[in-house]
Design a protein around this motif. Structure first.
Motif, PDB file in Angstrom:
ATOM      1  N   PHE A   1       0.807  -1.223   0.000  1.00 21.31           N
ATOM      2  CA  PHE A   1       0.000   0.000   0.000  1.00 21.31           C
ATOM      3  C   PHE A   1       0.842   1.276   0.000  1.00 21.31           C
ATOM      4  O   PHE A   1       0.294   2.373   0.085  1.00 21.31           O
ATOM      5  N   SER A   2       2.173   1.153  -0.082  1.00 26.44           N
ATOM      6  CA  SER A   2       3.013   2.355  -0.033  1.00 26.44           C
ATOM      7  C   SER A   2       4.395   2.068  -0.610  1.00 26.44           C
ATOM      8  O   SER A   2       4.689   0.945  -1.036  1.00 26.44           O
ATOM      9  N   GLU A   3       5.232   3.105  -0.595  1.00 26.37           N
ATOM     10  CA  GLU A   3       6.632   2.958  -0.981  1.00 26.37           C
ATOM     11  C   GLU A   3       7.551   3.239   0.210  1.00 26.37           C
ATOM     12  O   GLU A   3       8.699   3.665   0.035  1.00 26.37           O
ATOM     13  N   VAL A   4       7.040   3.007   1.397  1.00 26.20           N
ATOM     14  CA  VAL A   4       7.845   3.221   2.600  1.00 26.20           C
ATOM     15  C   VAL A   4       9.042   2.278   2.578  1.00 26.20           C
ATOM     16  O   VAL A   4       8.922   1.093   2.259  1.00 26.20           O
ATOM     17  N   ARG A   5      10.222   2.833   2.914  1.00 32.35           N
ATOM     18  CA  ARG A   5      11.466   2.063   2.889  1.00 32.35           C
ATOM     19  C   ARG A   5      11.955   1.781   4.312  1.00 32.35           C
ATOM     20  O   ARG A   5      11.704   2.569   5.222  1.00 32.35           O
ATOM     21  N   PHE A   6      12.652   0.667   4.470  1.00 35.35           N
ATOM     22  CA  PHE A   6      13.161   0.251   5.777  1.00 35.35           C
ATOM     23  C   PHE A   6      14.621  -0.143   5.644  1.00 35.35           C
ATOM     24  O   PHE A   6      14.960  -1.070   4.894  1.00 35.35           O
ATOM     25  N   ASN A   7      15.480   0.552   6.357  1.00 35.32           N
ATOM     26  CA  ASN A   7      16.914   0.273   6.305  1.00 35.32           C
ATOM     27  C   ASN A   7      17.528   0.384   7.693  1.00 35.32           C
ATOM     28  O   ASN A   7      16.909   0.903   8.627  1.00 35.32           O
ATOM     29  N   ALA A   8      18.756  -0.103   7.790  1.00 37.41           N
ATOM     30  CA  ALA A   8      19.498   0.001   9.048  1.00 37.41           C
ATOM     31  C   ALA A   8      20.885   0.568   8.792  1.00 37.41           C
ATOM     32  O   ALA A   8      21.467   0.348   7.724  1.00 37.41           O
ATOM     33  N   VAL A   9      21.388   1.283   9.766  1.00 36.01           N
ATOM     34  CA  VAL A   9      22.800   1.643   9.775  1.00 36.01           C
ATOM     35  C   VAL A   9      23.479   0.635  10.684  1.00 36.01           C
ATOM     36  O   VAL A   9      23.199   0.571  11.888  1.00 36.01           O
TER      37      VAL A   9
ATOM     38  N   ALA B   1      22.596   7.725   8.678  1.00 30.68           N
ATOM     39  CA  ALA B   1      21.164   7.587   8.961  1.00 30.68           C
ATOM     40  C   ALA B   1      20.361   8.704   8.308  1.00 30.68           C
ATOM     41  O   ALA B   1      19.287   8.467   7.734  1.00 30.68           O
ATOM     42  N   VAL B   2      20.877   9.931   8.364  1.00 34.15           N
ATOM     43  CA  VAL B   2      20.181  11.066   7.751  1.00 34.15           C
ATOM     44  C   VAL B   2      20.092  10.879   6.238  1.00 34.15           C
ATOM     45  O   VAL B   2      19.051  11.159   5.631  1.00 34.15           O
ATOM     46  N   PHE B   3      21.161  10.403   5.626  1.00 33.54           N
ATOM     47  CA  PHE B   3      21.120  10.115   4.188  1.00 33.54           C
ATOM     48  C   PHE B   3      20.038   9.089   3.874  1.00 33.54           C
ATOM     49  O   PHE B   3      19.265   9.250   2.913  1.00 33.54           O
ATOM     50  N   LEU B   4      19.942   8.048   4.688  1.00 33.57           N
ATOM     51  CA  LEU B   4      18.937   7.006   4.441  1.00 33.57           C
ATOM     52  C   LEU B   4      17.519   7.525   4.667  1.00 33.57           C
ATOM     53  O   LEU B   4      16.577   7.054   4.034  1.00 33.57           O
ATOM     54  N   ILE B   5      17.361   8.490   5.558  1.00 28.77           N
ATOM     55  CA  ILE B   5      16.050   9.108   5.759  1.00 28.77           C
ATOM     56  C   ILE B   5      15.671   9.957   4.554  1.00 28.77           C
ATOM     57  O   ILE B   5      14.499  10.051   4.181  1.00 28.77           O
ATOM     58  N   SER B   6      16.657  10.535   3.911  1.00 26.17           N
ATOM     59  CA  SER B   6      16.389  11.489   2.836  1.00 26.17           C
ATOM     60  C   SER B   6      15.958  10.821   1.536  1.00 26.17           C
ATOM     61  O   SER B   6      16.271   9.656   1.281  1.00 26.17           O
ATOM     62  N   PRO B   7      15.247  11.566   0.671  1.00 25.58           N
ATOM     63  CA  PRO B   7      14.858  11.047  -0.649  1.00 25.58           C
ATOM     64  C   PRO B   7      16.060  10.725  -1.534  1.00 25.58           C
ATOM     65  O   PRO B   7      15.910  10.021  -2.536  1.00 25.58           O
ATOM     66  N   ARG B   8      17.245  11.216  -1.194  1.00 25.02           N
ATOM     67  CA  ARG B   8      18.443  10.913  -1.975  1.00 25.02           C
ATOM     68  C   ARG B   8      18.766   9.427  -1.946  1.00 25.02           C
ATOM     69  O   ARG B   8      19.498   8.925  -2.796  1.00 25.02           O
ATOM     70  N   SER B   9      18.234   8.705  -0.982  1.00 25.61           N
ATOM     71  CA  SER B   9      18.483   7.265  -0.878  1.00 25.61           C
ATOM     72  C   SER B   9      17.272   6.450  -1.329  1.00 25.61           C
ATOM     73  O   SER B   9      17.099   5.301  -0.923  1.00 25.61           O
ATOM     74  N   SER B  10      16.444   7.040  -2.183  1.00 22.40           N
ATOM     75  CA  SER B  10      15.157   6.427  -2.543  1.00 22.40           C
ATOM     76  C   SER B  10      15.262   5.031  -3.158  1.00 22.40           C
ATOM     77  O   SER B  10      14.308   4.261  -3.119  1.00 22.40           O
ATOM     78  N   GLY B  11      16.424   4.692  -3.718  1.00 23.77           N
ATOM     79  CA  GLY B  11      16.581   3.369  -4.313  1.00 23.77           C
ATOM     80  C   GLY B  11      17.098   2.315  -3.358  1.00 23.77           C
ATOM     81  O   GLY B  11      17.342   1.173  -3.757  1.00 23.77           O
ATOM     82  N   ILE B  12      17.237   2.675  -2.092  1.00 26.23           N
ATOM     83  CA  ILE B  12      17.791   1.747  -1.106  1.00 26.23           C
ATOM     84  C   ILE B  12      16.703   1.328  -0.125  1.00 26.23           C
ATOM     85  O   ILE B  12      16.088   2.165   0.529  1.00 26.23           O
TER      86      ILE B  12
END
Length: 276
Positions: A185-193, A235-246
């Motif tokens: 239902f979304s494009e929410v992303r989940f990652n870890a540092v 972590a801030v990079f991963l929060i940002s749209p700049r990491s949208s493919g990750i």
């Protein structure tokens, strides 16, 4: 925290709202992440474990929005989510920097871990991510980013970390399943540092951790340990749209420690000690 407006919003984070969970003091990874986010023009909402924690951080977080949420209590998670929803908050991101393990008798062999210790640790440190994200699903922007804090390897049987590596492995594994689940239902992303050894107040309380930290500094090619800000910046990079493919990834931030276990100087020091 800096009140300056960003000169150039490279990370496309200005005026967005991010929820940060896990600030305990000014040395916390969560606090450093929030600090950088605010310098990027982000509206940061903080969740704190208790009223006592809110009082102890009153000066540090003066003027910021704080909510109480003990992740061991589902009712508090639900109340926090309901508050954000009723206030019309749309979250561009969530930072989950929460971990706890009880070592009442110090670090013991892994096979002596008690059921209570393990289940409490996995509830707070791993399952809480799933529980919180489920509660917040209606508050997330369609392309929101969720970032949690892991460890650089869950396969290293470090005695100084007790039973937390299997707990962090469960946390890391959940990223793929949350990504798949939310993709319906979304494009929410989940990652870890996946952070190397850090000098924080929490880590200092782990029996034997300081020695491991000092050893890490010897193994890391550059000769100094990973800083909290290096982890926070990732972590801030991963929060940002700049990491949208990750998504569904653990990004290792260990300053190269994992490639240098057999550094000649370290090997020499160990073998020389054995001879003596």
């Amino acid at each position: 925290m800096s009140e300056r407006e960003p000169a150039f919003d490279f990370l496309s984070l200005s005026d967005k709202t991010v929820l940060v969970m896990g600030v305990a003091n000014k040395k916390s990874v969560a606090y450093r992440i929030a600090n950088i986010l605010e310098s990027c023009g982000v509206n940061v909402i903080y969740t704190l474990r208790s009223e006592a924690r809110r009082e102890s951080l009153a000066k540090l977080l003066a003027g910021r929005t704080t909510l109480i949420c003990d992740v061991e209590d589902q009712a508090q998670i639900d109340a926090m989510a309901a508050k954000l929803k009723s206030d019309g908050v749309e979250l561009a991101g969530l930072v989950h920097s929460i971990a706890f393990a009880d070592y009442p008798e110090g670090i013991r062999p892994f096979h002596e871990t008690t059921r209570q210790q393990f289940l409490q640790a996995i509830d707070i440190s791993a399952f809480s991510l799933t529980s919180v994200c489920n509660a917040l699903k209606d508050c997330f922007a369609n392309d929101a980013s969720v970032v949690t804090i892991g460890i650089s390897t869950t396969r290293m049987a470090s005695e100084s970390y007790g039973f937390m590596a299997p707990i962090k492995a469960a946390l890391e594994s959940s990223l793929a399943f949350l990504t798949k689940s939310f993709s319906r239902f979304s494009e929410v992303r989940f990652n870890a540092v996946a952070a190397g050894l850090l000098k924080t107040s929490a880590s200092a309380g782990i029996p034997g951790y300081v020695d491991s930290y000092l050893y890490a500094e010897k193994v890391i090619p550059r000769g100094r340990a990973v800083s909290t800000d290096e982890v926070a910046s990732t972590a801030v990079f991963l929060i940002s749209p700049r990491s949208s493919g990750i998504t569904a990834q653990s990004v290792v931030v260990d300053a190269g420690m994992s490639i240098n276990y057999f550094d000649a100087s370290v090997v020499s020091a160990v073998t020389s000690a054995d001879v003596d």
